[in-house]
Design an enzyme around this catalytic site. Structure first.
Site, PDB file in Angstrom:
ATOM      1  CB  THR B 102      14.290  97.333 -80.525  1.00 44.40           C
ATOM      2  OG1 THR B 102      13.255  97.632 -81.469  1.00 44.40           O
ATOM      3  CG2 THR B 102      15.516  98.176 -80.853  1.00 44.40           C
ATOM      4  CE  LYS B 177      12.858 100.387 -83.598  1.00 46.69           C
ATOM      5  NZ  LYS B 177      12.097  99.476 -82.761  1.00 46.69           N
ATOM      6  CE  LYS B 245      15.253  97.959 -75.411  1.00 45.19           C
ATOM      7  NZ  LYS B 245      14.658  97.346 -76.617  1.00 45.19           N
TER       8      LYS B 245
END
Lengths: 300, 300
Positions: B102, B177, B245
């Protein structure tokens, strides 16, 4: 063990979309039903099917062993229960009063105290599931109040719901419903923010839902209301103005408990923008409007 | 139609919990596998099962028709792809590079551009589903990149996932995502705020979950992580530091697109409080700590 008392007289006050279905199911189970609604035309179908129309909440209460209310706002609940000729003043000794409106836990406790002083039992029993579950008798019902009243009311509650949870004393049902609405509030933020991001990034948001709709992001709201949002369908399953009322109750209770719930507070503010823009009669998924066409000065 | 090329050589870089399962499934399907991990001991099980250990990302790339990466942070992705002796510089002409980390949509596009200049195809293909889905080959895989590369990579992707959605050009997989993580971010606020409210109101929060866990408030996170929270189980299925993150990437992208996502921004701030309190190695459900024991001066 509970005992079915099929001859028990039930009174039902508040015949909106939910209340009409709930009352019809009770009558279909063989209970004698009297009804009252502020707009009398909403009682017509039930009366045609055999219910007795009463001309006030007090008149319903005089005729009933169990009085059920399903109205709009805490102010309505307070008036029909606690006014001079209201339910508490009018009900027969030994009656059970069940408020199924989503309302204030504090008000539920006040009603119960005044009811007890007259030899009446009160339960707070708000529901989730919407009109489809009301019609099918598959509501979840969250109940606060005493054990004896809960047991006595259970046969009637079982006509309306298939997930009936007794959570504690007076107000506990309302508190559980607030927990439900608090989870919904921030989840709706996530649904709308996810979809506006997908659209802004140039993705086919329906395909994004295909990809993310079974994993960790999945929710009843993402999979159900998310599709409606993408179809531009803001019709009401659950009204914005009712949800704003619920969030306001939850915020007041949270403040009283010294809890900081910033997600709930944010959702409340975003929904207020929707109300201010004239969309209080939309369904809750209309929150997407706030993201899709931000108001001037709203950032974004 | 896709063609299974079972002799195709696959390289896999990044053998954390997810990567180990994913690489093992590819090898089990008959692909020749070479592997690299910064901590070489994590390659031991795969090497014992027949994989070839390489001593750098570049060495993996020289040996592979398909290079797959599953590392931690965008900075790691950038280094292993774009450094002087990295993947793009080392891969064979015609190879397909698939980043399943990701990571940033913008970085995915930059890698693809540099790869194209060397006759390489790149895909961004982040996943959802966690370690169980990685082991079972049931990940959802969100793919960005060209049609030909997608078709060519599909047989390998199908070893790892059962819901493989091609969403558009380079970066589209990462954007999808991000949409997933954005939905999760605010839903987690709702889960934690709902449960802390229920506890503060004196309810049995497990019974509240029984009542609300199938209705409009229900979500994968409420029903799954909600129970863990109530057990005090903050062990990591998905690390706080990885989620922070991801939210940071999403906020940067949203800002670039001129989108105001206040729920995501709030979730990012709440998770930062968790990090600041030393809980970055917990699972994402540990957000409840922020509500259960507010930091001094945090309100509440």
């Amino acid at each position: 063990m509970t005992q079915t008392r099929s001859k028990m007289a039930v009174g039902f006050i508040g015949l909106g979309i939910m209340g009409q279905h709930m009352a019809a199911r009770i009558m279909a189970a063989g209970y004698a039903l009297s009804v009252y609604n502020r707009s009398p035309e909403k009682a017509a179908a039930l009366v045609a099917a055999g219910a007795v129309a009463a001309d006030s909440p007090g008149a319903v209460s005089q005729a009933s062993d169990v009085v059920i209310t399903m109205v709009g706002y805490p102010a309505d609940v307070e008036e029909i229960y606690l006014s001079k000729d209201g339910i508490v003043a009018s009900a027969q000794s030994g009656a059970i009063l069940i408020d199924m409106t989503t309302s204030s836990p504090d008000l539920a406790a006040r009603i119960a105290a005044q009811a007890a002083a007259r030899g009446l039992a009160a339960l707070d029993a708000p529901v989730t599931g919407g009109d489809v579950a009301a019609r099918d008798g598959t509501l979840a019902i969250m109940v606060g109040g005493g054990d004896d009243a809960f047991e006595a009311a259970l046969p009637v509650l079982e006509r309306m719901g298939d997930r009936i949870v007794h959570l504690g004393g007076h107000g506990a049902g309302q508190h559980a419903k607030m927990a439900n609405q608090i989870a919904i509030a921030s989840t709706m933020l996530g649904v709308c923010e996810s979809l506006i991001y997908a659209k802004a990034a140039g993705l086919d948001a329906d395909r994004v839902l295909d990809a993310i709709g079974k994993g960790a992001a999945s929710s009843f709201l993402l999979n159900g209301l998310g599709r409606k949002i993408l179809q531009g369908d803001y019709s009401a399953g659950f009204f914005v103005h009712h949800f704003v009322k619920d969030m306001s109750i939850a915020l007041i209770e949270a403040e009283r408990m010294g809890l900081d719930l910033p997600g709930l507070a944010l959702a409340r503010r975003q929904y207020q923008r929707l109300v201010d823009a004239g969309h209080s009669q939309d369904g809750t998924q209309a929150l997407f409007r706030v993201y899709d066409a931000p108001a001037p000065g709203a950032g974004g």
